[in-house]
Motif scaffolding. Structure first.
Motif, mmCIF file in Angstrom:
data_model
loop_
_atom_site.group_PDB
_atom_site.id
_atom_site.type_symbol
_atom_site.label_atom_id
_atom_site.label_comp_id
_atom_site.label_asym_id
_atom_site.label_seq_id
_atom_site.Cartn_x
_atom_site.Cartn_y
_atom_site.Cartn_z
ATOM 1 N N HIS A 306 -5.132 -1.515 1.530
ATOM 2 C CA HIS A 306 -5.355 -2.604 2.742
ATOM 3 C C HIS A 306 -6.777 -3.165 2.680
ATOM 4 N N LYS A 307 -7.842 -2.608 1.735
ATOM 5 C CA LYS A 307 -8.726 -2.507 2.204
ATOM 6 C C LYS A 307 -9.736 -3.302 0.954
ATOM 7 N N LYS A 308 -8.333 -3.420 -0.135
ATOM 8 C CA LYS A 308 -9.704 -4.098 -1.374
ATOM 9 C C LYS A 308 -8.315 -4.520 -2.562
ATOM 10 N N MET A 309 -8.318 -5.519 -3.001
ATOM 11 C CA MET A 309 -7.850 -6.150 -3.776
ATOM 12 C C MET A 309 -7.732 -5.209 -4.950
ATOM 13 N N PRO A 310 -6.569 -4.052 -5.631
ATOM 14 C CA PRO A 310 -6.682 -3.612 -7.109
ATOM 15 C C PRO A 310 -7.267 -3.956 -8.040
#
Length: 344
Positions: A306-310
């Protein structure tokens, strides 16, 4: 158009495209990159609203010019960026270099004009030829797409043709300029299964015989399996997985792709078995999530999702995926996949 040396006939690099609406700015396509090789069939799959059709229309700059706008990126055709080109310059590319087959032939063809005249109008825009030569070229292109008795068909109106015939006419119109690339946006949606199979075989024939690259936009994984060499899986305006068709089906790496596969019936599916839907709703593209767009619906989702696009992880030369489950720090990823997605 001068051709530059490149392994790809078409490349999209970090393309972002948005729309101004009364509700705000819709970020329809977000940092999309992919390439198309000469003569290959590339599928773009995903549910409605994922951005696949907008991406396709970006290539020819067909999205509404006032509402839609590029936020970044480049689209290279034969090594040359077409994003800065004017509408007049794009006319030299549309049809002559890149053809487009729209979803519904019923609304794309003029119901008041005979089929032959509609095709002839396109030919006349490109070359000054006699009436006899024009008729010959119309018949030739109708034969090329497998229309029987083309001498009779060219004098018919669209309503006199079946759905499959109308779609063949649309493909014929896309072929007139001898394009190197054809973009087909859901070309079999309104057709029955038998006619769909014929149209797919036609695209395959055109690709193989004339070395035309085909970009096929669809939500139907069955179509992808029958036709495509490589596949892009889109969701929330982003590409989440890309692979050869074989690897996509047999070595699925993203939960969204797995969800798409699980939601359709196959020949092996028991008649009493319930299909497995993807719970939840697509992301709000007025305010897209900062992390993975599928995180809110993913049964394997972690806090980091939810916090960072992989970043994109390379699983093989043709297979790449954007998923935190592929990170070496992710817990028991293989065990999770085997447990939940076993075919037993």
């Amino acid at each position: 158009m001068q051709e530059k040396m490149t392994d790809y006939i078409l490349e999209l690099k970090n393309v972002s495209f948005s729309f101004h609406t009364y509700g705000g700015v819709v970020k329809a396509v977000r940092d999309v990159s992919f390439s198309v090789r000469p003569g290959e069939i590339l599928g773009i799959v995903g549910e409605s609203g994922c951005g696949k059709s907008v991406t396709a229309q970006c290539i020819l700059k067909l999205n509404p010019p006032k509402a839609g706008f590029f936020e970044g990126g480049s689209i290279l055709y034969k090594g040359e960026d077409i994003v800065p080109k004017t509408n007049q310059e794009m006319r030299q590319i549309r049809g002559d270099e890149i053809g487009f087959v729209f979803q519904d032939p019923m609304t794309s063809l003029n119901p008041t004009m005979k089929v032959g005249k509609q095709i002839g109008e396109i030919i006349k825009k490109r070359k000054n030829i006699t009436k006899q030569e024009l008729r010959h070229q119309v018949i030739d292109v109708l034969e090329k797409v497998g229309i029987t008795d083309p001498q009779r068909r060219l004098n018919q109106y669209p309503h006199e043709l079946s759905g499959g015939m109308k779609q063949r006419v649309m493909i014929a119109m896309a072929l007139i300029g001898n394009p190197k690339v054809i973009i087909a946006d859901e070309p079999t949606t309104s057709l029955d299964v038998t006619i769909e199979s014929q149209i797919l075989k036609l695209f395959q024939k055109l690709s193989r015989e004339f070395h035309i690259s085909v970009i096929l936009i669809t939500h139907d994984l069955g179509v992808i399996a029958k036709l495509c060499d490589r596949v892009l899986v889109m969701y929330g305006g982003k590409i989440l997985e890309r692979a050869s068709a074989e690897e996509l089906f047999y070595k699925t790496a993203h939960p969204y792709t797995r969800g798409l596969l699980d939601s359709i019936a196959t020949l092996e599916t028991d008649k009493n078995a319930e299909l497995r839907p993807i719970d939840g709703t697509p992301p709000d593209l007025f305010s897209p999530p900062i992390g993975c767009p599928f995180a809110a619906r993913c049964e394997f989702g972690m806090n980091v999702c939810h916090k960072k696009m992989p970043d994109e992880v390379e699983l093989s030369q043709e297979h790449k995926v954007c998923c935190w489950l592929q990170d070496k720090r992710a817990p028991r990823v293989e065990e999770l996949f085997q447990k939940e997605w076993s075919n037993e």
